[in-house]
Scaffold this motif. Structure first.
Motif, short mmCIF file in Angstrom:
data_model
loop_
_atom_site.label_atom_id
_atom_site.label_comp_id
_atom_site.label_asym_id
_atom_site.label_seq_id
_atom_site.Cartn_x
_atom_site.Cartn_y
_atom_site.Cartn_z
N THR A 38 0.81 -1.23 0.00
CA THR A 38 0.00 0.00 0.00
C THR A 38 0.84 1.28 0.00
O THR A 38 0.31 2.37 0.23
CB THR A 38 -0.92 0.03 1.24
OG1 THR A 38 -0.11 -0.03 2.43
CG2 THR A 38 -1.89 -1.14 1.22
N PHE A 61 -7.65 3.05 -5.84
CA PHE A 61 -6.58 2.54 -4.97
C PHE A 61 -5.77 3.71 -4.40
O PHE A 61 -5.48 3.74 -3.18
CB PHE A 61 -5.67 1.61 -5.78
CG PHE A 61 -4.66 0.87 -4.94
CD1 PHE A 61 -4.92 -0.42 -4.49
CD2 PHE A 61 -3.45 1.45 -4.60
CE1 PHE A 61 -4.00 -1.11 -3.71
CE2 PHE A 61 -2.51 0.77 -3.83
CZ PHE A 61 -2.79 -0.52 -3.38
N PHE A 289 -6.00 -5.94 -4.78
CA PHE A 289 -7.13 -5.00 -4.70
C PHE A 289 -8.12 -5.24 -5.84
O PHE A 289 -9.33 -5.32 -5.62
CB PHE A 289 -6.61 -3.57 -4.75
CG PHE A 289 -7.71 -2.54 -4.83
CD1 PHE A 289 -8.41 -2.16 -3.70
CD2 PHE A 289 -8.05 -1.96 -6.05
CE1 PHE A 289 -9.43 -1.22 -3.77
CE2 PHE A 289 -9.06 -1.03 -6.14
CZ PHE A 289 -9.76 -0.65 -4.99
N LYS A 294 -13.70 -4.73 -3.48
CA LYS A 294 -13.84 -3.38 -4.04
C LYS A 294 -13.47 -3.35 -5.52
O LYS A 294 -14.16 -2.75 -6.33
CB LYS A 294 -12.98 -2.39 -3.25
CG LYS A 294 -13.46 -2.12 -1.83
CD LYS A 294 -12.62 -1.04 -1.19
CE LYS A 294 -13.14 -0.67 0.21
NZ LYS A 294 -12.99 -1.76 1.17
#
Length: 318
Positions: A38, A61, A289, A294
């Motif tokens: 991240t 993101f 991700f 999501k």
């Protein structure tokens, strides 16, 4: 004293060489990874067919993880894979897996590429708004790509249009490769040519009555995207029958999510994230991700079929 200086210089030089070697392995600074799932900054190679989808995925993101940054490189499939093999990008999004030879080459250099299925795509045919032939038999399409059908009269004897011009985004993109493999062709017929982009395909079809364009469903299926909606107003989307269904009563399927998910629409393909980082870095983070809840909701909204989420099929009665 001279000997001591020489030893010191030797150790210093050796240390620099080791640090450079570690950095060349990708994503390291001073022996430590410069990014994590991240956090950090990397380049991502993306097939231009999936530009609209990935613009949204990456925007989301980066909004969630403010210390993450992606430098996107959009291009045709051939160039994107080439960048990946040459260490220029640690992550690519494309509609094909690596070949056996490509994997062997990376393995020989201590890279173990990780492939994540993220979505299913429909390969779409579009025609000019003045073209009345908006339903095509699968076998007729095959005849076009085999060079057996060259004019619109070969599709419909009543057609007033001339020679069929099949237009792709790029000769090295996933779209020409898809049909070469689909119909087992050594090469495409002279009726096929390429412009510079998927947007260029739509523009060409809009302005040429004889054109038959080939694009990803992503470019015309996101009802909430202004670019997609604008393109959809400029062209007509073609419905396609199943293989061998050539009678007047055949059903024709447009590349809607339900038809792609059920296998009714005959021209579909998978989309993958391929990561070559040797650690759990930002490439891993983005892949996870997109494949997660999501990211899959974004795929669903884009008009493509999520790889990890079921598509709810609702029967609409008129």
């Amino acid at each position: 004293m001279k000997t001591g200086k020489a030893i010191t210089w030797t150790y210093w030089a050796a240390g620099v060489i080791i640090l450079l070697f570690l950095a060349s392995c990708g994503g390291t600074e001073g022996g430590k990874e410069s990014d994590n799932p991240t956090h950090g900054r990397i380049r991502v190679g993306i097939d231009d067919s999936y530009r609209l989808l990935l613009d949204t995925e990456i925007y989301t993101f980066e909004a969630l993880y403010k210390y993450a940054k992606f430098d996107t490189v959009y291009g045709n499939e051939g160039d994107i894979i080439d960048l990946f093999m040459k260490d220029s990008v640690p992550l690519v999004i494309t509609s094909r897996k690596l070949t056996v030879d490509e994997e062997k080459y990376l393995n020989s250099r201590q890279f173990i590429p990780k492939t994540t299925l993220i979505a299913y795509d429909g390969v779409v045919f579009i025609v000019n708004p003045e073209n009345q032939d908006t339903n095509l038999y699968y076998d007729k399409i095959q005849g076009i790509f085999k060079g057996e059908i060259k004019t619109w009269k070969g599709i419909n004897p009543k057609s007033k249009l001339g020679e069929i011009k099949v237009v792709f985004d790029n000769y090295k993109s996933c779209n020409p490769r898809y049909f070469r493999e689909k119909f087992n062709l050594a090469k495409l017929p002279p009726s096929c040519f390429a412009v510079n982009s998927n947007a260029g395909v739509i523009s060409f079809v809009k302005n040429n009555r004889n054109a038959l364009g080939v694009i990803s469903v992503n470019w015309i299926s996101d009802r909430e995207d202004t670019v997609s909606n604008n393109f959809l107003k400029q062209v007509k989307v073609v419905g396609v029958s199943g293989p061998g269904n050539n009678d007047p009563g055949s059903s024709f399927y447009k590349p809607y999510q339900a038809y792609i998910a059920q296998g009714d629409y005959p021209f579909t393909r998978s989309i993958y994230c391929i990561n070559r980082q040797t650690y759990r870095g930002l490439a891993y983070g983005l892949s996870s991700f997109i494949a997660g809840e999501k990211g899959q909701l974004i795929v669903l909204r884009s008009g493509m079929v999520p790889a990890a989420m079921p598509v709810r099929i609702v029967e609409i009665k008129h």
